[in-house]
Scaffold this active site. Structure first.
Site, PDB file in Angstrom:
ATOM      1  CE  LYS A 117      -4.354  -1.497   1.514  1.00  0.00           C
ATOM      2  NZ  LYS A 117      -5.405  -1.378   2.693  1.00  0.00           N
ATOM      3  CE  LYS A 199      -8.316 -10.923  -2.602  1.00  0.00           C
ATOM      4  NZ  LYS A 199      -7.952 -10.628  -1.060  1.00  0.00           N
ATOM      5  CE  LYS A 202     -13.577  -3.448  -1.889  1.00  0.00           C
ATOM      6  NZ  LYS A 202     -14.718  -3.312  -0.476  1.00  0.00           N
TER       7      LYS A 202
END
Ligand code: TRP
Length: 335
Positions: A117, A199, A202
């Site tokens: 991240k 993966k 969204k």
């Protein structure tokens, strides 16, 4: 949850950010519904975790309510289970502070999610992102949780939770239950429809995932466009045939047909058939959820009342642990 029938505690949480998609449903919420009678379950909307990336305030409020509706629409029961919002139970943040003082910088620096991240959001590497796993540990330990269903990507966070619990217990006696992760094997990873090596997420482009609110036509169109391969053989082989295998996993799980039986039945068929069947299975699974979801979203009063009542139930459990922690570490107690 009566005293006489106390079961082991199950805790899990989902962030109210982005659109909920099929991968979350198959990998997470669907498993919650399968476990919900065997444990005393808490299903949290972890809004404090969502703050580690910048959120639009109105969007965050809306998504919080949407996730509450989705939990219930998917078959979780707000009378039997506790469906609540993390920020409504202040003990999460309080315990997180304490646990921060029992977690090492070195441990947190090794977290792959933090590394990923912070590489992706270089402009906002905040301290909350770094201590994210500590808040997660607090979520879990606050309720004396035994079982934590999560995706494979959260395994490391569960390990640090266990390490912190064991460390704390070694110093102060048995304060925390040491939780076990529950990572369902076959269904833990639903892949992107357009880039099946990744993966399903969204945060990727629209066509790559099925939103739980997609219409039947949209679902069919997305599956028709799903990336497969050129050897035209229906066979389960995630390594060499990630696209086809992903469709097979979705169809097998939602259609309730074992993988080997499914592959035998479809062998010799074209990919068109596989895609059409998968779309149908998804639509059949989504239809009742969507119907309940629409009704719930039209009744904000009900949803708010559920969140309020469930937050109170969660607080009673949370307070019990937090009081014990404060006492054990020597914070002066008022009568
Ligand atoms: N970090 C989890 C995720 O992104 C969400 C989460 C927060 C969670 N607190 C939790 C999951 C506690 C399980 C238990 O998926």
């Amino acid at each position: 949850m009566s005293e006489t029938t106390r079961k082991p505690v199950l805790f899990s949480g989902i962030q109210p950010s982005g659109q909920i998609q099929l991968g979350n449903y198959i990998g997470a919420i669907r498993n919650f519904t399968l476990l919900r009678h065997d444990y005393d379950c808490l299903f949290s909307i972890v809004d404090l975790h969502a703050l580690t990336t910048r959120q639009d305030p109105a969007g965050l409020r809306r998504k919080t309510l949407e996730l509450a509706a989705l939990y219930i629409a998917s078959g979780l029961d707000p009378e039997e289970n506790i469906i609540y919002c993390q920020s409504h139970v202040p003990q999460h943040a309080e315990l997180a502070w304490i646990l921060n003082c029992f977690t090492y910088m070195g441990e947190l620096s090794r977290m792959t999610q933090f590394k990923d991240k912070s590489a992706r959001h270089k402009d906002n590497i905040n301290a909350g992102l770094f201590t994210y796993p500590v808040l997660m540990a607090a979520d879990i330990l606050l309720y004396q949780t035994s079982l934590v269903p999560v995706g494979a990507d959260q395994k490391q966070h569960l390990e640090i939770t266990r390490d912190v619990a064991i460390r704390f217990n070694a110093l102060y006696g048995d304060v925390f239950t040491v939780p076990e992760p529950y990572i369902p094997k076959a269904t833990a990873k639903i892949m992107s429809l357009t880039e099946p090596a990744r993966k399903m997420s969204k945060s990727d482009q629209e066509d790559s995932y099925i939103a739980l609110t997609d219409t039947p036509d949209t679902v069919r169109r997305k599956f028709r466009r799903a990336v497969t391969d050129s050897d035209a053989e229906i066979r389960f082989d995630p390594e060499n045939k990630p696209g086809v295998s992903n469709l097979l996993v979705i169809l097998s799980v939602l259609g309730g047909e074992r993988m080997d039986a499914l592959c035998t039945r479809l062998s010799g068929q074209g990919y068109g058939v596989l895609k059409e069947e998968t779309a149908q299975a998804v639509n059949a699974a989504l239809a009742p959820i969507q119907e309940r979801y629409q009704k719930l979203m039209a009744d904000k009063g009900y949803l708010t009342a559920v969140l309020k009542n469930n937050a109170e139930r969660a607080q009673m459990m949370a307070l019990r642990t937090l009081r014990k922690v404060y006492k054990k570490i020597g914070l002066y107690q008022l009568p």
